[in-house]
Design a protein around this motif. Structure first.
Motif: not given
Length: 304
Positions: A265-269
């Motif tokens: 999903l391309g979620e950034r950590l």
């Protein structure tokens, strides 16, 4: 299925539990995608149960395996099936009302519940070090998912809490039917899960035809595949490992889910999430190490 005994069985069990956690880690991300497309948690659970029953039936026929379960073991299988149904329906449904992060933090209190309840429900003694590891792992999970508690729907909170309690019950019930053959356990637990899921679907009026899967075919496929693989591995793991250490191994699931969400999903950590991942991994390593230490002194003393 052999009983829980021996260092080799314990080691295999822990590896199976970790692999199961990673497989289940795909579920919550894909379930959220499917939910956004209009496919509810109970609908997904209903159809994946049908698929599992069909696959088990084919496997039993091919292997000519008996599906018999002794009268003494039937109550544990029944409880295991009901608890499994509630875990799936409640957890997958909770993300329709609260963010995935909040649902995950509430749900993953179940390893702590297992560690606290284990000395009350089994002959295992209370172990403060195991509780400490469970709390550390939970804190790591809280950092990983980074929940936002503002303006939350009580229905989602209640469903996530129900899933947590049901997961703890599931682990103890699985230990109670560890001697039941894997094929029989898979078949009869899903026979129990099916009517429970149907009753919930009738109650909420959320049944959808198979054609609805076209709304999110990839997400549905991943959800079903992750469940089928994860559940079989979980069954195999819980026949070899006690509920306490096995429950802690499943703390790896949200870490896998977050990492999958970051890739897919391309979620950034952020830094806190990386720190949480490291904390969970450290807790898992300590858990495995402690279990190994507990098993090694006894043979040493006998040789002396």
């Amino acid at each position: 299925m052999p009983p829980v005994s021996g260092e080799a069985a314990q080691r295999r069990g822990m590896l199976l539990a970790l692999a199961s956690a990673c497989a289940f880690g795909t579920n919550i991300v894909s379930a959220q995608i499917a939910g956004q497309a209009g496919l509810s948690g109970p609908v997904l659970v209903f159809y994946r149960v049908l698929i599992m029953l069909a696959l088990i039936g084919l496997a039993a026929a091919a292997l000519r395996a008996s599906l018999a379960v002794s009268r003494a073991e039937r109550p544990a299988v029944l409880v295991f099936g009901v608890a499994t149904a509630l875990v799936g329906v409640a957890y997958l449904s909770s993300v329709s009302f609260v963010p995935v992060s909040v649902a995950a933090v509430i749900f993953y209190t179940f390893p702590v519940v297992i560690v606290v309840a284990e000395p009350l429900l089994t002959p295992a003694p209370f172990r403060a070090d195991r509780l400490a590891v469970a709390v550390i792992a939970f804190l790591g999970i809280a950092l990983v998912v980074g929940p936002d508690w503002r303006g939350l729907d009580p229905r989602g909170l209640a469903l996530a809490a129900l899933a947590s309690v049901s997961a703890a019950v599931q682990f103890f019930a699985a230990a109670g039917c560890a001697r039941v053959a894997t094929v029989s356990k898979l078949f009869w637990s899903h026979v129990v899960i099916l009517p429970v899921t149907v009753a919930i679907l009738l109650l909420v009026g959320g049944f959808l035809p198979v054609t609805a899967f076209a709304l999110a075919p990839i997400a549905v496929a991943v959800t079903f595949g992750g469940y089928l693989i994860g559940f079989v591995l979980q069954i195999l793991a819980l026949a070899r490992v006690a509920p306490g250490p096995a429950g802690l191994a499943f703390c790896a699931e949200p870490v896998c889910a977050v990492l999958i969400a970051a890739v897919v999903l391309g979620e950034r950590l952020g830094p806190l999430q990386y720190a949480g991942c490291a904390l969970v991994v450290a807790a898992l390593v300590v858990n495995v190490t402690l279990e190994h230490i507990r098993r090694t002194p006894a043979p040493t003393r006998r040789r002396a």
